[in-house]
Design an enzyme around this catalytic site. Structure first.
Site, PDB file in Angstrom:
ATOM      1  N   ASP A   1      36.270 -92.170  -0.121  1.00 23.49           N
ATOM      2  CA  ASP A   1      36.000 -90.898   0.564  1.00 23.49           C
ATOM      3  C   ASP A   1      35.119 -91.104   1.799  1.00 23.49           C
ATOM      4  O   ASP A   1      34.311 -92.028   1.836  1.00 23.49           O
ATOM      5  CB  ASP A   1      35.315 -89.939  -0.423  1.00 23.49           C
TER       6      ASP A   1
ATOM      7  N   ARG B   1      34.419 -87.912   7.920  1.00 26.81           N
ATOM      8  CA  ARG B   1      33.045 -87.910   8.431  1.00 26.81           C
ATOM      9  C   ARG B   1      32.776 -89.129   9.313  1.00 26.81           C
ATOM     10  O   ARG B   1      32.050 -89.065  10.296  1.00 26.81           O
ATOM     11  CB  ARG B   1      32.044 -87.850   7.265  1.00 26.81           C
ATOM     12  N   TRP B   2      33.421 -90.230   8.976  1.00 19.48           N
ATOM     13  CA  TRP B   2      33.285 -91.429   9.817  1.00 19.48           C
ATOM     14  C   TRP B   2      33.846 -91.135  11.208  1.00 19.48           C
ATOM     15  O   TRP B   2      33.208 -91.453  12.218  1.00 19.48           O
ATOM     16  CB  TRP B   2      34.033 -92.601   9.160  1.00 19.48           C
TER      17      TRP B   2
ATOM     18  N   HIS C   1      41.122 -92.700   8.971  1.00 18.75           N
ATOM     19  CA  HIS C   1      42.021 -93.145   7.899  1.00 18.75           C
ATOM     20  C   HIS C   1      42.485 -94.578   8.160  1.00 18.75           C
ATOM     21  O   HIS C   1      42.611 -95.378   7.236  1.00 18.75           O
ATOM     22  CB  HIS C   1      43.227 -92.206   7.778  1.00 18.75           C
TER      23      HIS C   1
ATOM     24  N   SER D   1      45.474 -87.294  -3.153  1.00 21.50           N
ATOM     25  CA  SER D   1      45.465 -86.460  -4.357  1.00 21.50           C
ATOM     26  C   SER D   1      46.511 -85.356  -4.236  1.00 21.50           C
ATOM     27  O   SER D   1      46.941 -85.016  -3.119  1.00 21.50           O
ATOM     28  CB  SER D   1      44.075 -85.842  -4.552  1.00 21.50           C
TER      29      SER D   1
ATOM     30  N   GLU E   1      45.968 -82.419  -4.447  1.00 18.71           N
ATOM     31  CA  GLU E   1      45.324 -81.342  -3.687  1.00 18.71           C
ATOM     32  C   GLU E   1      45.336 -81.621  -2.176  1.00 18.71           C
ATOM     33  O   GLU E   1      45.217 -80.703  -1.370  1.00 18.71           O
ATOM     34  CB  GLU E   1      43.870 -81.151  -4.139  1.00 18.71           C
ATOM     35  N   ASN E   2      45.464 -82.896  -1.813  1.00 20.11           N
ATOM     36  CA  ASN E   2      45.403 -83.258  -0.385  1.00 20.11           C
ATOM     37  C   ASN E   2      46.581 -82.698   0.432  1.00 20.11           C
ATOM     38  O   ASN E   2      46.521 -82.661   1.667  1.00 20.11           O
ATOM     39  CB  ASN E   2      45.308 -84.775  -0.194  1.00 20.11           C
TER      40      ASN E   2
ATOM     41  N   SER F   1      36.588 -85.363  -8.445  1.00 27.03           N
ATOM     42  CA  SER F   1      37.712 -84.790  -7.693  1.00 27.03           C
ATOM     43  C   SER F   1      39.078 -85.068  -8.333  1.00 27.03           C
ATOM     44  O   SER F   1      40.013 -85.513  -7.661  1.00 27.03           O
ATOM     45  CB  SER F   1      37.694 -85.272  -6.238  1.00 27.03           C
TER      46      SER F   1
ATOM     47  N   GLU G   1      31.125 -96.406 -16.089  1.00 26.55           N
ATOM     48  CA  GLU G   1      29.867 -96.288 -15.351  1.00 26.55           C
ATOM     49  C   GLU G   1      30.209 -95.717 -13.975  1.00 26.55           C
ATOM     50  O   GLU G   1      31.218 -96.113 -13.374  1.00 26.55           O
ATOM     51  CB  GLU G   1      29.211 -97.673 -15.191  1.00 26.55           C
TER      52      GLU G   1
HETATM   53  C1  IPE Z   1      39.269 -87.372  -3.121  1.00 25.48           C
HETATM   54  O1  IPE Z   1      38.608 -87.054  -1.973  1.00 25.48           O
HETATM   55  C2  IPE Z   1      40.682 -87.782  -2.816  1.00 25.48           C
HETATM   56  C3  IPE Z   1      40.854 -89.109  -2.235  1.00 25.48           C
HETATM   57  C4  IPE Z   1      39.893 -89.944  -1.935  1.00 25.48           C
HETATM   58  C5  IPE Z   1      42.223 -89.479  -1.987  1.00 25.48           C
HETATM   59  P1  IPE Z   1      38.612 -85.574  -1.366  1.00 25.48           P
HETATM   60  O2  IPE Z   1      37.859 -85.682  -0.096  1.00 25.48           O
HETATM   61  O3  IPE Z   1      39.992 -85.047  -1.293  1.00 25.48           O
HETATM   62  O4  IPE Z   1      37.807 -84.750  -2.465  1.00 25.48           O
HETATM   63  P2  IPE Z   1      36.809 -83.529  -2.293  1.00 25.48           P
HETATM   64  O5  IPE Z   1      37.559 -82.470  -1.557  1.00 25.48           O
HETATM   65  O6  IPE Z   1      35.632 -84.019  -1.529  1.00 25.48           O
HETATM   66  O7  IPE Z   1      36.427 -83.151  -3.695  1.00 25.48           O
HETATM   67  C1  IPE Z   2      39.208 -89.691   2.154  1.00 27.55           C
HETATM   68  O1  IPE Z   2      38.570 -89.317   3.315  1.00 27.55           O
HETATM   69  C2  IPE Z   2      40.646 -90.056   2.387  1.00 27.55           C
HETATM   70  C3  IPE Z   2      41.638 -89.136   1.826  1.00 27.55           C
HETATM   71  C4  IPE Z   2      41.398 -88.061   1.141  1.00 27.55           C
HETATM   72  C5  IPE Z   2      43.032 -89.476   2.054  1.00 27.55           C
HETATM   73  P1  IPE Z   2      38.409 -87.800   3.734  1.00 27.55           P
HETATM   74  O2  IPE Z   2      39.483 -87.470   4.696  1.00 27.55           O
HETATM   75  O3  IPE Z   2      38.326 -86.944   2.528  1.00 27.55           O
HETATM   76  O4  IPE Z   2      36.996 -87.846   4.482  1.00 27.55           O
HETATM   77  P2  IPE Z   2      35.891 -86.710   4.506  1.00 27.55           P
HETATM   78  O5  IPE Z   2      35.545 -86.379   3.074  1.00 27.55           O
HETATM   79  O6  IPE Z   2      36.491 -85.541   5.221  1.00 27.55           O
HETATM   80  O7  IPE Z   2      34.750 -87.326   5.213  1.00 27.55           O
HETATM   81 MG    MG Z   3      36.750 -86.218   1.435  1.00 26.79          MG
END
Ligand code: IPE
Ligand code: IPE
Ligand code: MG
Length: 238
Positions: free
Chosen positions: A13, A17-18, A30, A58, A60-61, A194, A205
């Site tokens: 995750d 933000r990066w 990504h 996920s 949900e993504n 998540s 752990e």
């Molecule tokens: C979890 O991260 C899914 C993956 C890393 C693929 P998300 O960024 O989707 O989860 P939430 O929204 O912070 O819970």
């Molecule tokens: C995780 O990074 C990668 C996927 C969910 C595919 P995010 O895209 O969730 O990064 P943040 O949480 O917005 O920083």
């Molecule tokens: Mg995320």
């Protein structure tokens, strides 16, 4: 380290933000995330981890902006083709869990192709959780178990197995080919699962780090293993 986890699961995750921090497009985050994954796979294999499961996308993504979803899918496609042979050479089997049948046919075909690659001396399995969520898997397993029990009833045979209900249920999960998770790593300072490996992480752990996924290095992986090494696991019996 004398206590290397057999199964490590990573919630990768912080790509977004990066990208924000660097002032670049999210897809760039990504892409850098893929570099981090490469490092983590190498580190896990070098340390003797047997199963590395990574949360790539996920269920949900799909709710993210369409152009981000599209970019992610294209990235997976490229990575799956480009990296599979390299991984095989390093003794790493590539495997997938999740609702693969809901992905594009191209991606499905690619996944099927790379899953067939012969691995001479297998060292580690890299499991990519693609269109995966733990609840999806649990519901699926429950449906399969019910179907199986109806079938048994129809042919008038009782349950013959000596397995416990938990063992039987586990056998219907997409993760049934691997042992339970020993160590969960989540980057980017969020302390939640998540919808990832809820069943398999029952006694895992949980390691949380502030590092954003694209910044997560081999040294960070080693740090997580060191932390794990110092944990005393009890499984409710000690
Ligand atoms: C979890 O991260 C899914 C993956 C890393 C693929 P998300 O960024 O989707 O989860 P939430 O929204 O912070 O819970
Ligand atoms: C995780 O990074 C990668 C996927 C969910 C595919 P995010 O895209 O969730 O990064 P943040 O949480 O917005 O920083
Ligand atoms: Mg995320």
């Amino acid at each position: 380290m004398d206590n290397i986890p057999t199964h490590v699961a990573i919630i990768m995750d912080g790509n977004g933000r990066w990208a924000t921090r660097e002032g670049v497009e999210k897809v760039e985050g990504h892409k850098r995330g893929v570099d981090s994954l490469r490092n983590a796979v190498k580190a896990a294999n070098d340390w003797g981890v047997k199963f590395l499961t990574v949360y790539a996308f996920s269920t949900e993504n799909w709710g993210r902006p369409a152009d981000e979803v599209k970019a992610l899918m294209e990235l997976f496609s490229i990575v799956v083709i480009r990296e599979a042979q390299e991984l095989a050479k390093a003794g790493i089997r590539l495997s997938f869990i999740g609702a693969i049948d809901e992905l594009s046919t191209t991606l499905q075909e690619q996944i099927e192709e790379v899953s067939k690659i012969y691995i001479e001396k297998e060292k580690m399995t890299l499991v990519v959780a693609m269109n995966y969520s733990a609840r999806w898997d649990i519901v699926n397993a429950a449906k399969k178990m019910v179907k199986q029990s109806e079938l048994r009833k129809a042919v008038n045979r009782g349950v013959e197995s000596n397995r416990s209900d938990v063992e039987e249920f586990s056998s219907y999960l997409s993760t049934s080919f691997m042992p339970d998770v020993d160590l969960v790593i989540r980057t980017s300072s969020e302390q939640r699962l998540s919808n990832f490996m809820l069943w398999e992480s029952a006694y895992a752990e949980l390691y949380f780090t502030d590092k954003l996924w694209p910044d997560f290095s081999k040294e960070d992986f080693a740090k997580a293993l060191e932390w794990y090494n110092g944990r005393q696991r009890r499984f409710g019996i000690r």
